[in-house]
Write an enzyme that holds these catalytic residues in place. Structure first.
Site, PDB file in Angstrom:
ATOM      1  N   TRP A  33      14.677  39.318  40.022  1.00  0.00           N
ATOM      2  CA  TRP A  33      15.266  40.547  39.470  1.00  0.00           C
ATOM      3  C   TRP A  33      14.228  41.656  39.382  1.00  0.00           C
ATOM      4  CZ3 TRP A  33      15.363  42.042  33.788  1.00  0.00           C
ATOM      5  CH2 TRP A  33      14.284  41.483  33.094  1.00  0.00           C
ATOM      6  N   ASP A  34      12.950  41.278  39.460  1.00  0.00           N
ATOM      7  CA  ASP A  34      11.856  42.249  39.443  1.00  0.00           C
ATOM      8  C   ASP A  34      12.122  43.394  40.416  1.00  0.00           C
ATOM      9  OD1 ASP A  34      11.102  39.640  38.647  1.00  0.00           O
ATOM     10  OD2 ASP A  34       8.990  40.051  38.958  1.00  0.00           O
ATOM     11  N   GLU A  76      12.987  34.215  28.300  1.00  0.00           N
ATOM     12  CA  GLU A  76      12.592  32.971  28.978  1.00  0.00           C
ATOM     13  C   GLU A  76      11.857  31.939  28.116  1.00  0.00           C
ATOM     14  OE1 GLU A  76      12.561  34.366  33.651  1.00  0.00           O
ATOM     15  OE2 GLU A  76      10.644  33.995  32.674  1.00  0.00           O
ATOM     16  N   LYS A  97       8.646  35.904  25.118  1.00  0.00           N
ATOM     17  CA  LYS A  97       7.721  36.083  26.244  1.00  0.00           C
ATOM     18  C   LYS A  97       7.632  37.547  26.667  1.00  0.00           C
ATOM     19  CE  LYS A  97       7.280  34.623  31.106  1.00  0.00           C
ATOM     20  NZ  LYS A  97       7.947  33.847  32.184  1.00  0.00           N
ATOM     21  N   GLN A  98       8.784  38.200  26.711  1.00  0.00           N
ATOM     22  CA  GLN A  98       8.885  39.573  27.222  1.00  0.00           C
ATOM     23  C   GLN A  98      10.168  40.191  26.660  1.00  0.00           C
ATOM     24  OE1 GLN A  98       8.950  37.646  31.114  1.00  0.00           O
ATOM     25  NE2 GLN A  98      10.670  38.926  31.672  1.00  0.00           N
TER      26      GLN A  98
END
Length: 731
Positions: free
Chosen positions: A332-333, A472, A585-586
């Site tokens: 998806w980046d 994640e 995580k993000q």
């Protein structure tokens, strides 16, 4: 970093795997890691051609590490002039970002006191993307002896070279041919049956000897220069594959001969002109902050190095063409982090990348069917065919073997692709793309979400359970906010554009509806799903729960940072059970506010930013840029600048500790977005551009250009005012 804003400099001759990534040259088709030409054992050479994947003994398909074609060694008599065994009298290596070229100056004294000077330049052509050129000037400063120049193509390269458990050689050399005019070989992948043709010619005066040494092919020239006499060596290389043509040898020999006829200087000028055209739009200037200015430019250089408007069957991997991290797979980046740069700077490349999703649409449909759903379920990781390529096993932070669930249940990528299609259309007005390709994707992704939901009859609502969100750290969660919110958006957009296309483009509407088999009954179901899909958002408190039960987890806040200003794990955290904590995580909730900013008011953004920022470990390079943009949105300017510099320097300072495995391509895209959408303040409101910039106090000015609806907007910002000029964009 030197004072020159276009130059990244290396002044220490060493084997350094991080530098290999930073000094990688790529042109969207080919990528070559920045190893030294001599090729030392401890280096991790990488030659990658976009779209060339193979599995063989690997866990999943990998971007193949192909033969290294820029090998060059100097022998004085029969002795290899090994710089690692010499006294380095002077050394400079420059990455010239403006020219996408590497310059090298090396002055060495060997054990016999002989001093040799080597000047070199190499580039991968942006104009003729199959060509790689290198030129050297060599001077024996204080001796008269016979010199051999050996150019070689190394056919021993492997994927995961330094990992004995995962090491794989994905190709065999075949059809090798040698003559005085060229050395030629083909790398045939062992399972996927790709053929990559490499042909080279060493242009240098003297007696030439070409040899097929089975696992390498060499072309050697014998020279008798006088002391102090400078002589030149030029290497012409052309690389094409059977993805493009079938008659590889004949066609590639033609390409090589055309290149030789043009000569190095003309090819270099042609390449530089193409770069100049791209940089005219892409460059961003920050006055008053040299470090930020150059770091941002490096990230833009990386992005320019990865786009290819001429190939619709490939997209950009998480590590670009710069290394083997994440096996060269597309995530998806690409759509969420990188694509905005191309949409507003290089729209032809953006379209090609979205066409990759169209060409792999059937694979996404097959993926959904295999998992028991309708529509198109895009894979979490994809390669050449668009099938799911996520490895099933990996390691946790303690090195324990763990099951990787992202390929099974991280679904949000399907909505991310839909977001990218709508963003591209809004910015470009490319209705040809949308009506013939994008509209179909939008319908099939909406269809997936409407089949993926589950109806909870007790609560009279649709839910999406057992998922992984962008965070994640937390697996097998129910009703992840980001996933549900974007799923609903995806369905509503499909309905909106169905009505629009029906009313405005009836022929295209009938064609697409017939192709996908969409009925009024199905659209009615979509509306019901969108209306009843549960979104875990208590609008009274403004604070959004990341997923059901998140607020019940053990709360650990970040209080310490390391020397690179990265968060330190709070005391007592069990890294093998991160599901138990609120640490993430993000960005996840914050990610939704970044992707769909118009859906949230400023108070909601502020409340959630302040809550989640204290709990985000930034264990992905995707993370800091999002907090930079949202930080500026809510007025947390100091933190926003810190996050911006984190993402801008992720590779130049290796602050994630893994740059050796490849460039952080998404972070490069996030850095550009933080600059343009954050400090530059660019927004699309009601289908028109608006600008709400904020500059750090020490920035005197910022200037940039973007392409929007076939116009170029030149934006110049100071702390006092904003000046915008518009000129037509000539495609």
């Amino acid at each position: 970093m030197t004072a020159n804003k276009w130059i990244i400099e290396d002044t220490k001759f060493e084997v350094n795997n991080v530098k290999e990534t930073i000094f990688t040259l790529a042109n969207g088709k080919i990528g070559v890691r920045g190893t030294h030409e001599e090729l030392f054992e401890a280096e991790t050479p990488g030659t990658y051609v976009a779209g060339i994947f193979d599995k063989s003994e690997a866990q999943v398909k990998e971007l193949v590490n192909l033969p290294y074609f820029w090998g060059l060694r100097i022998y004085i008599g029969n002795e290899f002039l090994n710089p690692l065994e010499c006294e380095i009298l002077d050394y400079k290596r420059h990455l010239n970002m403006k020219e996408a070229a590497i310059y090298r100056y090396l002055k060495v004294k060997d054990k016999k006191g002989r001093i040799t000077i080597i000047r070199g330049i190499k580039f991968l052509s942006f104009k003729k993307r199959n060509l790689a050129l290198a030129k050297y000037e060599i001077t024996p400063e204080n001796y008269d002896e016979k010199i051999y120049i050996e150019h070689f193509i190394d056919g021993t390269t492997k994927n995961s070279k330094k990992n004995p458990a995962e090491k794989v050689k994905h190709y065999k050399l075949k059809n090798t041919k040698v003559s005085n005019d060229y050395i030629y070989t083909e790398a045939h992948t062992r399972e996927s049956h790709y053929k990559v043709s490499i042909i080279s010619f060493l242009d240098c005066r003297g007696n030439k000897i070409s040899k097929d040494l089975d696992d390498s092919i060499t072309q050697t020239v014998e020279i008798f220069p006088k002391k102090g006499e400078k002589f030149s060596v030029t290497v012409y290389t052309s690389i094409i594959s059977n993805r493009e043509i079938e008659n590889l040898f004949t066609e590639n020999l033609k390409e090589l001969n055309k290149a030789k006829d043009m000569g190095f200087e003309k090819l270099f000028d042609e390449h530089k002109k193409e770069l100049e055209r791209l940089w005219k739009i892409a460059n961003i200037d920050i006055e008053g902050d040299e470090k930020a200015d150059k770091a941002l430019r490096f990230n833009i250089f990386v992005l320019l190095s990865m786009g290819n408007p001429d190939d619709e069957k490939v997209s950009i991997a998480a590590k670009g063409l710069h290394g083997e991290g994440y096996k060269g797979h597309v995530f998806w980046d690409t759509e969420i982090y990188m694509l905005p740069f191309y949409i507003y700077v290089y729209p032809k490349a953006a379209r090609a990348m979205l066409m990759y999703r169209y060409h792999t649409l059937q694979a996404a449909i097959n993926n959904a069917r295999k998992n028991g759903y309708k529509g198109a379920q895009y894979p979490w990781e994809s390669a050449d065919t668009g099938e799911e390529e996520t490895p099933k096993w990996g390691e946790d932070y303690y090195g324990n073997k763990v099951r990787i669930w992202t390929g099974d249940i991280e679904y949000h990528i399907t909505a991310d692709v839909a977001v990218a299609i709508v963003e591209y259309l809004k910015a470009t007005n490319d209705w040809d793309f949308f009506l013939n390709y994008g509209f179909e994707i939008l319908l099939e992704t909406a269809r997936f979400w409407s089949s993926r939901v589950e109806f909870n009859s007790k609560k009279e609502r649709y839910e999406i359970n057992n998922v992984i969100g962008p965070d994640e750290f937390h697996e097998h969660v129910n009703n992840n906010f980001y996933t549900n919110f974007l799923a609903k958006w995806n369905i509503l957009k499909a309905i909106e554009y169905t009505n629009f296309v029906k009313n405005n483009y009836p022929k295209e509407y009938e064609k697409t509806i017939k192709k996908v088999g969409l009925t009024e009954k199905e659209i009615k179901h979509w509306k019901e799903v969108a209306n009843k899909l549960y979104i875990p958002w208590d609008k009274k408190s403004h604070l959004i729960e990341q997923f059901e039960g998140y607020f019940n987890l053990e709360d650990k806040k970040i209080t310490e940072f390391d020397e690179k200003n990265m968060p330190v794990w709070p005391k007592g955290v069990d890294l093998s059970n991160l599901n138990n904590y609120q640490l993430i995580k993000q960005p996840d909730v914050i990610m939704a506010m970044f992707v769909l900013p118009q859906e949230f008011d400023d108070i909601t953004k502020k409340v959630n930013y302040e809550y989640y920022e204290q709990r985000t470990m930034h264990k992905s390079s995707l993370s800091p840029s999002i907090y930079a943009i949202l930080g500026l949105t809510i007025g947390n300017h100091e933190k926003a600048y810190q996050h911006f510099m984190r993402t801008a320097l992720v590779d130049l300072e290796n602050n994630q500790g893994n740059t050796e495995h490849g460039i952080h391509a998404a972070s490069a895209g996030g850095t550009w977005q933080a600059a343009i959408f954050g400090f530059g303040g660019m927004r699309i409101e009601n289908d028109t551009l608006s600008f709400h910039p904020w500059l750090p106090k020490h920035w005197k000015s910022m200037s940039y250009k973007i392409i929007f609806k076939e116009n170029i907007y030149n934006v110049f910002i100071t702390n006092q005012n904003v000046k915008i000029t518009k000129i037509p964009y000539l495609k």
